[in-house]
Scaffold this active site. Structure first.
Site, PDB file in Angstrom:
ATOM      1  N   HIS A  91       0.804  -1.226   0.000  1.00 57.76           N
ATOM      2  CA  HIS A  91       0.000   0.000   0.000  1.00 57.76           C
ATOM      3  C   HIS A  91       0.834   1.272   0.000  1.00 57.76           C
ATOM      4  CE1 HIS A  91      -3.280  -2.806   0.799  1.00 57.76           C
ATOM      5  NE2 HIS A  91      -3.920  -1.956   0.021  1.00 57.76           N
ATOM      6  N   ARG A 117     -10.544   3.854  -1.670  1.00 57.82           N
ATOM      7  CA  ARG A 117     -10.027   3.132  -0.495  1.00 57.82           C
ATOM      8  C   ARG A 117     -10.318   3.954   0.763  1.00 57.82           C
ATOM      9  NH1 ARG A 117      -5.480   1.743  -4.230  1.00 57.82           N
ATOM     10  NH2 ARG A 117      -5.299  -0.508  -4.225  1.00 57.82           N
ATOM     11  N   ARG A 147     -15.547   1.666  -1.522  1.00 57.15           N
ATOM     12  CA  ARG A 147     -15.288   0.393  -0.841  1.00 57.15           C
ATOM     13  C   ARG A 147     -15.325   0.629   0.662  1.00 57.15           C
ATOM     14  NH1 ARG A 147      -9.649  -2.650  -1.529  1.00 57.15           N
ATOM     15  NH2 ARG A 147      -8.905  -0.963  -0.213  1.00 57.15           N
ATOM     16  N   GLU A 185     -10.978 -10.969  -4.223  1.00 52.16           N
ATOM     17  CA  GLU A 185      -9.546 -10.818  -3.930  1.00 52.16           C
ATOM     18  C   GLU A 185      -9.034 -11.938  -3.025  1.00 52.16           C
ATOM     19  OE1 GLU A 185      -8.713  -7.076  -2.005  1.00 52.16           O
ATOM     20  OE2 GLU A 185     -10.517  -7.169  -0.780  1.00 52.16           O
ATOM     21  N   ASN A 213      -4.152  -7.510  -6.391  1.00 55.77           N
ATOM     22  CA  ASN A 213      -3.028  -7.391  -5.455  1.00 55.77           C
ATOM     23  C   ASN A 213      -3.126  -8.463  -4.372  1.00 55.77           C
ATOM     24  OD1 ASN A 213      -2.573  -5.057  -6.886  1.00 55.77           O
ATOM     25  ND2 ASN A 213      -3.552  -3.730  -5.384  1.00 55.77           N
ATOM     26  N   ASP A 214      -4.320  -8.527  -3.760  1.00 60.17           N
ATOM     27  CA  ASP A 214      -4.509  -9.544  -2.727  1.00 60.17           C
ATOM     28  C   ASP A 214      -4.743 -10.914  -3.338  1.00 60.17           C
ATOM     29  OD1 ASP A 214      -4.174  -8.367  -0.175  1.00 60.17           O
ATOM     30  OD2 ASP A 214      -5.939  -7.155  -0.559  1.00 60.17           O
ATOM     31  N   ARG A 248       2.575  -9.583  -0.309  1.00 57.36           N
ATOM     32  CA  ARG A 248       2.733  -8.579  -1.367  1.00 57.36           C
ATOM     33  C   ARG A 248       3.746  -7.494  -1.023  1.00 57.36           C
ATOM     34  NH1 ARG A 248      -3.309  -5.826  -1.149  1.00 57.36           N
ATOM     35  NH2 ARG A 248      -2.384  -3.937  -1.986  1.00 57.36           N
ATOM     36  N   CYS A 307      -9.464  -3.978 -10.290  1.00 50.97           N
ATOM     37  CA  CYS A 307      -8.934  -2.752  -9.686  1.00 50.97           C
ATOM     38  C   CYS A 307      -7.584  -2.948  -8.999  1.00 50.97           C
ATOM     39  CB  CYS A 307      -9.951  -2.141  -8.732  1.00 50.97           C
ATOM     40  SG  CYS A 307     -10.325  -3.206  -7.344  1.00 50.97           S
TER      41      CYS A 307
HETATM   42  C1  PEP Z   1      -6.369  -5.447  -4.337  1.00 45.90           C
HETATM   43  O1  PEP Z   1      -6.165  -6.200  -3.391  1.00 45.90           O
HETATM   44  O2  PEP Z   1      -6.047  -5.708  -5.508  1.00 45.90           O
HETATM   45  C2  PEP Z   1      -7.020  -4.138  -4.119  1.00 45.90           C
HETATM   46  C3  PEP Z   1      -7.362  -3.371  -5.134  1.00 45.90           C
HETATM   47  O3  PEP Z   1      -7.208  -3.730  -2.841  1.00 45.90           O
HETATM   48  P1  PEP Z   1      -6.022  -3.165  -1.938  1.00 45.90           P
HETATM   49  O4  PEP Z   1      -4.816  -2.945  -2.819  1.00 45.90           O
HETATM   50  O5  PEP Z   1      -6.482  -1.910  -1.310  1.00 45.90           O
HETATM   51  O6  PEP Z   1      -5.801  -4.257  -0.940  1.00 45.90           O
HETATM   52 MG    MG Z   2      -7.126  -5.826  -1.507  1.00 43.79          MG
END
Ligand code: PEP
Ligand code: MG
Length: 570
Positions: A180, A287, A323, A421, A444-445, A455, A492
């Site tokens: 993040h 977010r 979200r 995710e 990402n998750d 990550r 996303c």
């Molecule tokens: C993800 O996990 O891809 C996502 C968009 O949420 P975040 O990056 O805020 O965990």
């Molecule tokens: Mg996520």
């Protein structure tokens, strides 16, 4: 690299490593008294430091510093420390840390009410322990000139608290491209590199550094030639950016006429301008948990104001997908929740919200009220099963009933979505699809949980592959299940804005891509030069491949050809 760019300026070095001290007890009363004296002196030093910081601080900051001074002499805190030193024979730093966790444990039973007090105790504790162990604190508040931050690590909340105009670039010892803090740096348009191992130990604060973030090279005390080369590259890069800005108004249409809807991910109101300037056609991911990271706690009315304002700014562009809070894991919010041994798999996102109903209810009411004029969608993060989704939806319905009974206006047809995710959600996306209006895939998750790789950990970054066959299958499956249920589908995660992966994403059938505002311009340019039909062939080939290396080679070849064609056209 996390986000390309150049910088040439003074370094500001920050280290967070926890001070190390022995837990050995004192042997007799006279030693205990020495420790008590050390603690009292440390209190005076911290008190003076806090008062020095108050000079010149704004009102909000002063209120926090005053609260911290107050906490320093809190009778419960100080008497517990004295008791531990004199009766239990703890040494001073051990007593301070133990007393702090006792007080925090007691306050944690009422998290909402005492969040700020917990954060103050944590701050005071680290100040006291740092004085007692003579290990310097990572005090980013000392940043007062535009510099390259060289740090072992930075929390997203710390980055948010800084004035972005003072940050020329960020160089981290660790981290990963979808952590993040990396996402935030990209959103703030700050060149950023990670995995520089021990840069924060090697660079001296105040020395001149030059950074080429594209090559992930940091020059310490660079010679004149290097400085002039980096400055020239910086200028060239700026010109290229200006050129791309002219494309912001053009539709992201592939050469064979397929429109790709380009939306943005934002972390707050501050990010709206950049996203609009770069031509975002809506907000695919707001977010909201970043609202929890500053010093201010937003009440229901204030949240309504923020959500409404974002929707108003995007009114002529597209919907805003809000979200619900996704705190936890690397989005640690000071004073909120306990430290967990395995936070990425712990009480995160809706799991946390469902166990803190008052806080969740406030946010849901705010989103509902803000939706009255339309243009807002709500989305739940980290859903891992049908049962969990049902519980969240049933709580959401209760809140709707409550709002209705109070005569509060909201959009009765506000689209409700869930993030995909967690692998279990992707695998059961056929079941989830019947319960929501849309999916948004958080790669990402999804990558982190599918391939079991943190990550944000640079040591295992070589295994973090968004184009792993398992990921391609999950993306394909989710798309097919969304289509079968005729619900809307978006993506996303950072993958959606990565120029190397966009052809694959489009080829897999994703038509709604939400990305960091900084990625919008290069993504638009790439899509306009690409053929959807070829991207689909590419995805088909990739899905048939067994090795991730082969997929990467295939993508590299495809991207090189696209680039060559692009050059040929100009
Ligand atoms: C993800 O996990 O891809 C996502 C968009 O949420 P975040 O990056 O805020 O965990
Ligand atoms: Mg996520």
């Amino acid at each position: 690299m996390i986000f390309g760019g150049y910088a040439c300026m003074e370094a500001f070095v920050v280290r967070h490593s926890r001070p190390v001290f022995s837990h050995e007890r004192t042997k007799d009363e006279s030693q205990a008294k020495v420790e008590l004296k050390r603690y009292e002196e440390a209190c005076r030093t911290v008190d003076e430091a806090l008062h020095a910081l108050m000079t010149g601080a704004d009102d909000d900051r002063n209120t926090i510093l005053e609260a911290q001074c107050f906490m320093l002499y809190d009778p419960e805190f100080t008497s517990t420390i004295s008791h531990l030193i004199l009766d239990e024979r703890y040494n001073a730093p051990h007593a301070v840390e133990s007393a702090a966790s006792m007080v925090i444990d007691r306050l944690s039973s009422n998290v909402e009410m005492f969040r700020e007090n917990i954060a103050d105790i944590q701050d005071i504790t680290s100040r006291l322990v740092s004085v007692l162990t003579q290990e310097s604190l990572a005090d980013l508040r000392g940043l007062c000139r535009r510099s390259v931050i060289v740090a072992d690590t930075i929390l997203p909340s710390e980055l948010l608290s800084l004035d972005p105009s003072l940050i020329g670039a960020i160089c981290l010892d660790g981290g990963g491209p979808t952590s993040h803090v990396a996402i935030l740096a990209r959103a703030m348009d700050i060149p950023c590199v990670f995995a520089l191992r021990d840069a924060s130990r090697k660079v001296t604060g105040g020395s001149l550094v030059a950074l080429d973030a594209f090559q992930a090279v940091l020059y310490v005390d660079p010679d004149e030639d290097t400085v002039s080369r980096i400055r020239k590259a910086m200028e060239h890069h700026r010109m290229q950016e200006l050129e791309m800005e002219e494309d912001a108004v053009l539709p992201a249409m592939t050469r064979d006429g397929v429109h790709i809807h380009l939306e943005c991910n934002i972390e707050g109101l501050d990010f709206v301008d950049g996203a609009l300037k770069n031509g975002a056609e809506g907000v695919g991911l707001f977010r909201t948990e970043f609202l929890l990271m500053g010093d201010h706690e937003y009440d229901e009315d204030e949240q309504v104001g923020i959500y409404r304002e974002v929707a108003r700014r995007f009114a002529r562009r597209g919907d805003v997908t809000i979200r619900t809070y996704d705190m936890g894991a690397d989005k640690f919010v000071k004073g909120l929740g306990d430290e967990e041994a395995n936070p990425a798999l712990g009480l995160r996102a809706v799991r946390f919200c469902m166990s803190h109903e008052d806080m969740f209810r406030t946010q849901l009411r705010a989103i509902l009220r803000a939706s009255a004029e339309g243009g807002i969608r709500i989305m739940f993060p980290m859903i891992s099963s049908v049962d969990e989704l049902d519980e969240v939806l049933s709580f959401f319905n209760e809140v709707k009933l409550e709002c209705r009974s109070q005569g509060l206006r909201f959009d009765e047809n506000m689209p409700v979505g869930t993030m995909i995710e967690v692998p279990s959600a992707a695998i059961t996306s056929d079941l989830l699809a019947g319960r929501v209006d849309f999916f948004s895939v958080g790669t990402n998750d999804l990558t982190q949980y599918t391939v079991a790789v943190d990550r944000g950990n640079e040591k295992t970054a070589y295994l973090y592959k968004e184009c792993h066959s398992a990921m391609l299958r999950l993306l394909d499956l989710t798309r097919r299940n969304a289509d079968a249920a005729a619900i809307d589908l978006a993506i996303c995660g950072e993958m959606a804005g990565n120029p190397d992966l966009i052809p694959l994403v489009v080829g897999l059938g994703y038509r709604r891509l939400s990305m960091n505002p900084a990625s919008l311009l290069p993504a638009r340019r790439l899509i306009r030069g690409m053929e959807c039909r070829k991207a689909e062939e590419l995805a088909k080939k990739a899905l048939d491949m067994t090795s991730c290396r082969d997929v990467e080679a295939l993508l590299e070849k495809f991207n090189a050809e696209t680039r060559d064609n692009e050059q040929g056209r100009h």
